[in-house]
Design an enzyme around this catalytic site. Structure first.
Site, PDB file in Angstrom:
ATOM      1  N   ASP A   3       0.992  -1.375  -0.012  1.00 21.38           N
ATOM      2  CA  ASP A   3       0.012   0.023  -0.015  1.00 21.38           C
ATOM      3  C   ASP A   3       1.002   1.325   0.040  1.00 21.38           C
ATOM      4  OD1 ASP A   3      -1.670   2.102   0.406  1.00 21.38           O
ATOM      5  OD2 ASP A   3      -2.758   1.373   2.154  1.00 21.38           O
ATOM      6  N   SER A  52       1.171  12.221 -15.771  1.00 17.46           N
ATOM      7  CA  SER A  52       0.108  12.406 -16.633  1.00 17.46           C
ATOM      8  C   SER A  52       0.213  13.725 -17.523  1.00 17.46           C
ATOM      9  CB  SER A  52      -1.114  12.622 -15.637  1.00 17.46           C
ATOM     10  OG  SER A  52      -2.461  12.935 -16.537  1.00 17.46           O
ATOM     11  N   TYR A  81      -5.893  16.572  -8.996  1.00 21.79           N
ATOM     12  CA  TYR A  81      -5.276  15.637  -9.909  1.00 21.79           C
ATOM     13  C   TYR A  81      -4.109  16.143 -10.540  1.00 21.79           C
ATOM     14  CZ  TYR A  81      -4.376  11.706 -12.961  1.00 21.79           C
ATOM     15  OH  TYR A  81      -3.932  10.717 -13.721  1.00 21.79           O
ATOM     16  N   LYS A  99       0.049  15.227  -9.919  1.00 23.16           N
ATOM     17  CA  LYS A  99       0.757  14.951 -10.920  1.00 23.16           C
ATOM     18  C   LYS A  99       2.006  15.816 -11.321  1.00 23.16           C
ATOM     19  CE  LYS A  99      -0.723  10.701 -11.657  1.00 23.16           C
ATOM     20  NZ  LYS A  99      -0.003   9.396 -11.311  1.00 23.16           N
TER      21      LYS A  99
END
Length: 269
Positions: free
Chosen positions: A52, A131, A144, A148
């Site tokens: 994890d 990304s 998000y 990234k």
């Protein structure tokens, strides 16, 4: 030389599974990670280990186990991540913390865990899956984009810090690919009467349509394979449709307001 040993976080599905399957077919020893391997009893593409990325102890345990067994660790691919959408103003704080823990802090913990072994053996490669969204602040995907983007900047910094150790650090920035990310993405609820209600709901539909019509994740796997076999890979490696990659060039050359207008038009905002 012995076969290179590769560790891929988030290897049970999507881009991670595509990368692992492709590298295994090329003769690499591949370990993928997942929070619960028991959920994949029929998985046989490569070995899955429990890890994890939000749990430093589980990271240390998994990395130590692989090194103990293989006596080396040549490639780390930081792929595990989660998606998140929502207006900045209305996204719950605990969800903001979760996405940074998973997409940013997790990869940092992973890099810290493998670097001593890579330095000891005289080399290695770290590839961070970021990304194309990390190069720009996207509406209703700001958190998000931020995670990234932060990982991309850490990649640049670590690359310079480790250049004398024989460790290469790069990032691969996918655009839209057909994966199950939408199923696991956190969506802040569309609130009745919210000033963002209509535009946010519209943007969610647009995002999901982009993923559904995305490319084959094998393209990301091929890019990773190419990087592993380069002595001096580039720090930034966008992978995606032509227009997605071209958007990065436009961001560099267009005035900010013009580029912002292009994004607003794309999302019909």
């Amino acid at each position: 030389m012995d076969k290179k040993v590769v560790l891929i976080t988030g290897g049970s599905s999507g881009i991670g599974k595509a990368i692992g399957t492709f590298l295994a077919s090329k003769g690499y020893v591949v370990y993928g990670t997942t929070r619960n391997p028991k959920n994949y009893p029929d998985f046989d593409a490569f070995e899955l280990v429990q890890l994890d990325v939000k749990d430093v102890n589980s990271i240390q345990k998994a990395v130590s186990s692989i090194i103990s067994k293989e006596k080396r660790l040549d490639v780390l691919i930081n792929n595990a991540g989660v998606g998140i959408t929502g207006p900045i103003e209305e996204t719950p704080y605990e969800e903001i913390v979760n996405v940074f823990e998973t997409n940013f802090h997790g990869p940092v913990h992973m890099m810290k865990a493998v670097l001593p072994q890579m330095r000891k053996q005289g080399g290695g490669a770290i590839i961070n899956i970021t990304s194309i969204a990390g190069y720009m602040g996207l509406p209703f995907r700001g958190f998000y984009s931020a995670t990234k983007g932060a990982l991309g900047l850490i990649t640049e910094a670590l690359r310079m810090e480790t250049k004398d150790f024989g460790v290469t650090v790069t990032n691969v920035a996918p655009g839209d690919f057909v994966t199950n990310i939408a199923a696991g993405r956190y969506h802040a609820p569309v609130l009745d009467g919210s000033p963002y209600e209509d535009k946010y709901a519209q943007t969610i539909d647009s995002i999901n349509n982009d993923v559904d019509s995305g490319g084959d994740p094998i393209k990301v796997a091929e890019a990773v394979y190419k990087i592993i076999n380069q002595k001096q890979p580039k720090v930034h490696n966008p992978v995606g449709a032509f227009l997605q990659k071209f958007s990065l060039r436009l961001k560099k050359i267009l005035p900010d307001k013009v580029y912002e207008k292009l994004l607003l038009n794309h999302y019909k905002l």
